[in-house]
Write an enzyme that holds these catalytic residues in place. Structure first.
Site, short mmCIF file in Angstrom:
data_model
loop_
_atom_site.label_atom_id
_atom_site.label_comp_id
_atom_site.label_asym_id
_atom_site.label_seq_id
_atom_site.Cartn_x
_atom_site.Cartn_y
_atom_site.Cartn_z
N ASP A 104 -17.96 0.43 -9.58
CA ASP A 104 -17.12 1.23 -10.30
C ASP A 104 -17.27 0.89 -11.88
O ASP A 104 -18.03 0.06 -12.16
CB ASP A 104 -15.56 0.66 -10.00
CG ASP A 104 -14.35 1.46 -10.26
OD1 ASP A 104 -14.83 2.54 -10.83
OD2 ASP A 104 -13.40 1.21 -10.13
N ASP A 145 -14.31 7.44 -15.63
CA ASP A 145 -13.08 8.68 -15.73
C ASP A 145 -11.79 8.02 -15.94
O ASP A 145 -11.44 6.87 -16.27
CB ASP A 145 -13.12 9.12 -14.24
CG ASP A 145 -12.77 8.09 -13.16
OD1 ASP A 145 -11.64 8.01 -12.76
OD2 ASP A 145 -13.81 7.55 -12.77
N CYS A 185 -11.44 -14.20 16.41
CA CYS A 185 -10.28 -14.25 17.33
C CYS A 185 -10.42 -15.05 18.73
O CYS A 185 -9.72 -15.21 19.71
CB CYS A 185 -9.71 -12.95 17.67
SG CYS A 185 -9.08 -12.08 15.97
N CYS A 203 -7.55 -9.29 19.83
CA CYS A 203 -8.82 -8.74 19.15
C CYS A 203 -9.83 -9.62 19.84
O CYS A 203 -9.60 -10.93 20.24
CB CYS A 203 -8.97 -8.88 17.89
SG CYS A 203 -10.55 -8.86 17.06
#
Length: 580
Positions: A91, A126, A280, A275
Site C-alpha cells: 500500500d 490515491d 484448536c 475448529c
C-alpha cells in the site's frame, strides 16, 4: 518492466477461480494477502508462506518513514527485508491518509520508492474518500486520484494497483472504474470501504462493488481493500472479487477475538473450540486464557489465519462444484445485515446473469426462497417461456412451475432438488426428437431447433434416455447425461451455423488461430477478435474466422464481453475442428 498475467480457470455466480502470475510467481485466486507490519510481526512472513499464503501486503509508507527500515529495504530489497519469497504487494499510505488526514510524501516519491525496493505489486497514492462524504468533496478527491493515476502510469515499471474511489456515490465509482480501466494498470482495488464493513453496512458495500465492477475491465483482478473476515468471502467472491487483504487476523487476536466463518467470538465466551486447526486441536479455550498475553495473541492469530484459509478453500471448492450460491445463502444467514446484502446482490439481475455459467456440475438446490431469485432460475424461466411458444406441451415442475415438457430432462429442471420429489419421465420413441429440438431452442436460442428437425436419436440401453443424435448415420450431437444439454459434433455445428444468423453463438478468431482451430486445438483469448455478446460462460459455441467460415466447435470459458477483452488464458475449449 515486470510481467503480469491473469486468466480464468473456473467460475460460478460472478465469482471466478483465476491465476495471477507476476515476476514468475504464481497465485491462485480468490486469495487473501495478510497484512504484515514490519514493526510488529505477530506471525512472520515465512510462517505465512508455510501456512499457504502465497501473497502478503505491507505498507511502503511505514517502511519509508522509518529510517532504519528504509535503509535496509533500499539495500537488500523488500523480499530480503521481510524474509519472504512469495508475491509482495504494498500500500502507499492511502489508509493513513484516510485515518489520520495526511501523509508526508508525494505520489511520485512513493511510487519511485516502491520500484527501488523491488515490490511485485505497487500502489500509487490515491485519495480515499470516506463513506457519505458530500458529492463535491468526492469529485474533488477523485479528480486528484485520477491525476495521480496518470502520473503513476508514466512512472511505472512494475505491476500496479489503481484503486477505484468515489465514496458512496455509485455514479462516481462507475466513472472512476471506467477511467482507470482505460489506463495501463494490472489490478483494481475498491477503496475506502473499511468504514462500511466496520459498521455492518454490507448492503452499501454490495452497491459499491457492483457499481465498480460494471465499469471495470473484466480481464483485471479486483481487490476489496481491507476485507479479511471469512464471513464475507462467499458473498464478495459471488460479486466478482478476486483478492482480499486484512490485518484482522492479528488485530482480533490482540483483542482476544476468535474468528469463525459465521462471525467473531470472544475467547472468554468459549467453552469449546468449534475448529480442528493446529491450535484448536491442541489447546482448550481455558488453556489459551491462562497463557501469557503474547503467546495467546500469537496462537489466536494463527487460528484466525487457518480459518481464513479454510473458508477461501471452501469458496473455491463451491465454484468448482457450481454451488457458490448455496454457500452464499448459508453464510448470509449468520447476520441480518449480511442477509440484507445478499438480497441486495440478487437485485443486480443483468450483471449476475451475464456472468452466470450456462450449466453446472451440481444440481440446483432450492434451500430458500432467495435461491429462486438467483440467475440460474430467472434465466431458466425466461428461456423456457420462449421455448413454450414453439413446443406447447407442458408439465408441472415442483420448483419451476409450468415448463415445456421437452425440457424435463435438462438443466436445471431435471437436475434440481426441492421439498417435493420430482419424477423424471423417460421420453417415448415418438417424442424423443422433440426433446432434442426443444433443448436446442433453449440452449442456442430462437431458430436453433430447425437444425435438428430430421434427426434420429439413439436411446441408452441402460437408462432409456436420449444419447447420440444422428442424421443418416452421421453423428450430429450428444445429449449429455450430466445436464441434458447438447454437445455439438462438427456436423451439428455446421447445421447450427447455417441456421443461426451471424453473430449468434460465434467466437471469431484471427488468421493466426485459424489453422489450429481447424485441427481441434483450443482457442486462446489473445486470438479472439469478436464474439456474440449473448454468449455465457460454458456455452457451446461456434468458432469462425472473420468471413464467418466455420472452423470448430467447443465450450467457451468466457462470456461474450470477456471474449472481446481478455488477452490471456483459454477462451474456448475446442471439442472438434473441421479437419479433425
Amino acid at each position: 518492466m515486470s510481467e503480469f498475467r491473469f486468466e480464468i480457470k473456473a467460475r460460478d455466480a460472478a465469482g471466478r477461480i483465476g491465476r495471477i502470475e507476476v515476476n514468475g510467481k504464481k497465485l491462485e485466486t480468490p486469495a487473501i494477502m495478510p497484512v504484515v507490519n514490519p514493526k510488529q510481526l505477530i506471525v512472520t512472513p515465512k510462517e505465512l508462506k508455510k501456512i499457504g499464503f502465497g501473497i502478503i501486503i505491507t505498507n511502503s509508507y511505514i517502511i519509508y518513514k522509518d529510517e532504519k527500515l528504509k535503509e535496509e529495504a533500499l539495500e537488500k530489497g523488500i523480499h530480503d527485508l521481510l524474509d519472504y519469497d512469495g508475491i509482495i504487494e504494498v500500500d502507499s499510505g492511502s489508509f493513513q491518509l484516510m485515518r489520520y488526514g495526511g501523509v508526508d510524501i508525494s505520489n511520485r516519491e512513493i511510487v519511485e520508492f516502491q520500484h527501488k525496493i523491488g515490490v511485485d505489486i505497487g500502489t500509487f497514492l490515491d485519495i480515499p474518500t470516506i463513506p457519505d462524504a458530500p458529492k463535491e468533496k468526492a469529485e474533488d478527491d477523485l479528480k486528484i486520484t485520477l491525476e495521480r493515476a496518470r502520473e503513476a502510469e508514466e512512472l511505472k515499471n512494475i505491476a500496479m494497483n489503481a484503486t477505484v474511489q468515489g465514496s458512496t456515490h455509485l455514479d462516481l465509482r462507475t466513472y472512476a472504474a471506467k477511467r482507470l480501466s482505460e489506463m495501463n494498470f494490472e489490478i483494481h482495488p475498491i477503496g475506502a470501504v473499511v468504514p462500511l464493513m466496520e459498521s455492518y453496512r454490507y448492503k452499501d458495500l454490495v452497491d459499491i462493488v457492483i457499481a465498480s465492477k460494471v465499469g471495470l475491465r473484466p480481464d483485471r483482478p479486483v481487490h476489496l481493500f481491507g476485507a479479511g473476515h471469512p464471513m464475507i468471502f462467499a458473498l464478495a467472491v459471488a460479486m466478482g472479487i478476486d483478492l482480499f487483504d486484512s490485518a484482522s487476523y492479528a488485530l482480533y487476536a490482540k483483542d482476544d477475538r476468535y474468528m469463525t466463518p459465521e462471525g467473531t467470538k470472544r475467547l472468554e465466551e468459549l467453552e469449546y473450540f468449534p475448529c480442528s486447526c493446529p491450535v484448536c486441536s491442541r489447546y482448550t479455550p481455558q488453556e489459551l486464557r491462562e497463557m501469557p498475553k503474547e503467546e495467546r495473541t500469537r496462537l489466536l492469530a494463527l487460528h484466525n489465519l487457518w480459518v481464513i484459509r479454510e473458508e477461501l478453500n471452501r469458496v473455491k471448492q463451491a465454484i468448482k462444484e457450481g454451488t457458490l450460491w448455496e454457500l452464499v445463502d448459508e453464510r448470509s444467514r449468520s447476520h441480518p445485515k449480511m442477509f440484507a446484502a445478499y438480497k441486495r446482490l440478487l437485485e443486480y439481475k443483468k450483471y449476475l446473469e451475464e456472468n452466470e455459467p450456462i450449466t453446472k456440475a451440481s444440481a440446483f438446490f432450492k434451500v430458500s426462497e432467495e435461491m429462486m431469485k438467483t440467475p440460474v432460475v430467472l434465466r431458466a424461466k425466461t428461456r423456457a417461456k420462449k421455448v413454450k411458444e414453439k413446443f406447447s406441451k407442458t408439465m408441472r415442475h415442483p420448483i419451476f412451475g409450468e415448463i415445456p415438457k421437452y425440457l424435463g430432462l435438462s438443466f436445471p429442471f431435471a437436475q434440481s432438488e426441492g421439498e417435493e420429489d420430482f419424477v423424471i419421465e423417460k421420453p417415448s420413441k415418438d417424442e424423443v426428437k422433440f426433446y432434442v429440438q426443444a433443448v436446442a431452442e433453449y440452449q442456442f436460442g430462437e431458430g436453433a431447433s430447425e437444425a435438428f428437425k430430421d434427426v434420429f436419436v439413439e436411446l441408452s440401453r441402460k437408462t432409456g434416455m436420449p444419447r447420440q443424435i444422428k442424421v443418416k448415420g452421421k453423428h450430429i450431437a450428444t445429449f449429455r447425461a450430466e445436464d441434458g444439454l447438447l454437445t455439438l459434433g462438427i456436423e451439428g455445428a455446421k447445421r447450427l451455423h447455417s441456421f443461426l444468423p451471424y453473430p449468434r453463438m460465434r467466437v471469431v478468431v484471427n488468421e493466426d488461430a485459424e489453422p489450429f482451430a481447424k485441427r481441434g486445438k483450443n482457442v486462446f483469448a489473445k486470438f479472439v477478435i469478436d464474439a456474440d455478446e449473448s454468449i455465457r460462460p460454458y456455452d457451446e459455441v461456434l468458432v469462425v474466422n472473420k468471413n464467418d467460415e466455420l472452423l470448430a466447435t467447443g465450450q467457451s470459458l468466457l462470456n461474450g464481453r470477456e471474449l472481446k477483452i481478455f488477452q490471456q488464458g483459454l477462451a474456448v475449449k475446442v471439442r472438434r475442428g473441421i479437419e479433425r
